[in-house]
Design a protein around this motif. Structure first.
Motif, short mmCIF file in Angstrom:
data_model
loop_
_atom_site.label_atom_id
_atom_site.label_comp_id
_atom_site.label_asym_id
_atom_site.label_seq_id
_atom_site.Cartn_x
_atom_site.Cartn_y
_atom_site.Cartn_z
N ALA A 53 -1.34 -2.10 32.33
CA ALA A 53 -2.90 -1.85 32.31
C ALA A 53 -3.17 -0.58 32.82
O ALA A 53 -4.03 0.20 31.99
CB ALA A 53 -3.42 -2.86 33.09
N TYR A 54 -2.43 0.04 33.64
CA TYR A 54 -2.71 1.41 34.20
C TYR A 54 -2.45 2.45 33.27
O TYR A 54 -3.35 3.39 33.11
CB TYR A 54 -2.16 1.61 35.74
N THR A 55 -1.45 2.46 32.86
CA THR A 55 -1.10 3.64 31.91
C THR A 55 -2.14 3.64 30.63
O THR A 55 -2.48 4.75 30.11
CB THR A 55 0.39 3.31 31.18
N THR A 56 -2.29 2.38 29.96
CA THR A 56 -3.37 2.37 28.89
C THR A 56 -4.65 2.99 29.29
O THR A 56 -5.19 3.66 28.52
CB THR A 56 -3.45 0.78 28.37
N LEU A 57 -5.18 2.34 30.44
CA LEU A 57 -6.51 2.69 30.89
C LEU A 57 -6.38 4.47 31.27
O LEU A 57 -7.38 5.16 30.90
CB LEU A 57 -6.89 2.01 32.04
N ALA A 58 -5.31 4.79 31.80
CA ALA A 58 -5.22 6.31 32.14
C ALA A 58 -5.16 7.09 31.04
O ALA A 58 -5.61 8.15 31.02
CB ALA A 58 -4.09 6.25 33.26
N GLY A 59 -4.54 6.80 29.98
CA GLY A 59 -4.34 7.35 28.77
C GLY A 59 -5.62 7.63 28.12
O GLY A 59 -6.04 8.87 27.34
N PHE A 60 -6.71 6.67 28.37
CA PHE A 60 -8.01 6.92 27.86
C PHE A 60 -8.76 7.86 28.90
O PHE A 60 -9.66 8.69 28.35
CB PHE A 60 -8.58 5.72 27.39
N SER A 61 -8.70 7.56 29.95
CA SER A 61 -9.45 8.08 31.14
C SER A 61 -9.60 9.54 31.07
O SER A 61 -10.45 10.31 31.19
CB SER A 61 -9.16 7.27 32.25
N ILE A 62 -8.33 10.01 30.74
CA ILE A 62 -8.17 11.64 30.86
C ILE A 62 -9.13 12.36 29.77
O ILE A 62 -9.20 13.47 30.11
CB ILE A 62 -6.63 11.96 30.80
N SER A 63 -9.40 11.49 28.74
CA SER A 63 -10.10 12.36 27.77
C SER A 63 -11.39 12.68 28.16
O SER A 63 -12.16 13.44 27.72
CB SER A 63 -9.93 11.20 26.46
N PHE A 64 -11.96 11.84 29.31
CA PHE A 64 -13.37 12.13 29.90
C PHE A 64 -13.26 12.80 31.25
O PHE A 64 -14.09 13.37 31.60
CB PHE A 64 -14.28 11.01 29.78
N PHE A 65 -11.91 12.60 31.77
CA PHE A 65 -11.95 13.11 33.03
C PHE A 65 -11.89 14.62 33.15
O PHE A 65 -12.15 15.45 33.95
CB PHE A 65 -10.80 12.57 33.86
N ILE A 66 -10.87 15.17 31.98
CA ILE A 66 -10.63 16.67 32.04
C ILE A 66 -12.00 17.37 31.67
O ILE A 66 -12.20 18.54 32.35
CB ILE A 66 -9.47 16.61 31.10
N LYS A 155 -13.72 23.51 23.73
CA LYS A 155 -14.25 23.90 22.51
C LYS A 155 -15.55 22.87 22.24
O LYS A 155 -16.50 23.28 21.61
CB LYS A 155 -13.11 23.65 21.44
N PHE A 156 -15.25 21.51 22.57
CA PHE A 156 -16.19 20.56 21.77
C PHE A 156 -16.82 19.87 23.12
O PHE A 156 -17.34 18.79 22.79
CB PHE A 156 -15.60 19.77 20.98
N ASP A 157 -16.47 19.79 24.40
CA ASP A 157 -16.92 19.25 25.45
C ASP A 157 -16.60 17.71 25.47
O ASP A 157 -15.63 17.33 25.11
CB ASP A 157 -18.58 19.26 25.47
N TYR A 158 -17.50 16.90 25.91
CA TYR A 158 -17.04 15.59 26.08
C TYR A 158 -16.75 14.77 24.59
O TYR A 158 -15.79 13.94 24.77
CB TYR A 158 -18.28 14.61 26.86
N THR A 159 -17.65 15.17 23.68
CA THR A 159 -17.59 14.30 22.51
C THR A 159 -16.32 14.66 21.82
O THR A 159 -15.54 13.69 21.32
CB THR A 159 -18.69 14.69 21.43
#
Length: 257
Positions: A53-66, A155-159
């Motif tokens: 669960a952590y790995t799946t959630l972390a894989g997505f979370s870095i896309s808005f954390f960075i 280049k494209f921010d959050y989106t």
């Protein structure tokens, strides 16, 4: 390098980043513990499902954390400080990459500590070797995608970062846990964490295989940055992103032939 990393940490002051680093991991662990207390369906495999669960959630979370980490620099002057500080952009980009990696390790530690205490006080025994492998997959396995999200954030921010993050997470779950990924999953670095974790739990991957792909994950991100930033000034941001993606694909194809 230490002073650069320190400056990046200072920039997170009075931003949502610090709250995300501390509260979100604790919230995730708390919800998972509540689920374990209310259900016995995961008895005996608590650690494996926790890291899944952590790995799946972390894989997505870095896309808005960075992009969140870059937001303060953009609002302060569209990265003017980094461009005029007198330090080459290659070094600054790598320092940011290293800073994010350190934060990912920190977040994993915050997630893991209360969960291990819960297991200890409830008399649930775990294998130390399994814990070590899961921890490596949870941290090093995500590193190959960090530079990619850095490029998109600049280049494209959050989106531009969250949309690919959503697609990659769904694809990683599909290719990493089903037979659809057989024979092709190793061409996609975003699948590595889930596939390696799934393969280790099912005993279809040995430790040597896991270490190899974790090293490959680190190598891809590190070498691709070094190669393309040497020519940064001669290209537009769109050309830089295209060149880096091309380099990543070439490295992946060469390693898996």
């Amino acid at each position: 390098m230490f002073n650069i990393l320190k400056s990046y940490w200072i920039r997170t002051k009075r931003t949502p980043s610090r709250m995300v680093i501390i509260l979100c991991p604790l919230l995730f662990t708390g919800l998972f513990i509540v689920y374990l207390l209310s259900s016995t369906s995961l008895k005996g495999v608590e650690l494996a499902y926790f890291f899944g669960a952590y790995t799946t959630l972390a894989g997505f979370s870095i896309s808005f954390f960075i992009p969140m980490l870059y937001e303060s620099d953009k609002k302060a002057g569209i990265y003017a400080n980094d461009l005029r500080i007198g330090i080459c952009r290659k070094k600054l980009f790598f320092a940011k990459y290293l800073f994010i990696f350190i934060l990912l390790i920190t977040i994993e530690g915050i997630v893991l500590l209360p969960f291990l205490l819960f297991l200890y006080f409830h008399g649930i025994k775990i294998q130390i070797s399994d814990l070590e492998v899961y921890t490596m997959i949870g941290s090093v396995g995500l590193i190959s995608m960090v530079p990619f999200y850095q490029f998109l954030s600049l280049k494209f921010d959050y989106t531009g970062s969250i949309l690919p993050g959503t697609i990659f997470t769904l694809a990683a779950v599909l290719l990493g846990t089903t037979d659809l990924g057989s024979g092709i999953w190793y061409y996609f670095p975003f699948v590595y964490p889930i596939r390696l974790l799934y393969g280790y739990v099912c005993r279809s991957f040995n430790l040597n295989t896991i270490v190899f792909y974790l090293f490959l994950s680190f190598f891809i991100s590190f070498v691709a940055d070094s190669l393309d930033f040497l020519k940064l000034k001669a290209r537009t941001p769109r050309q830089i992103i295209t060149a880096k993606i091309t380099t990543l694909l070439k490295i992946l194809y060469g390693f898996n032939r």
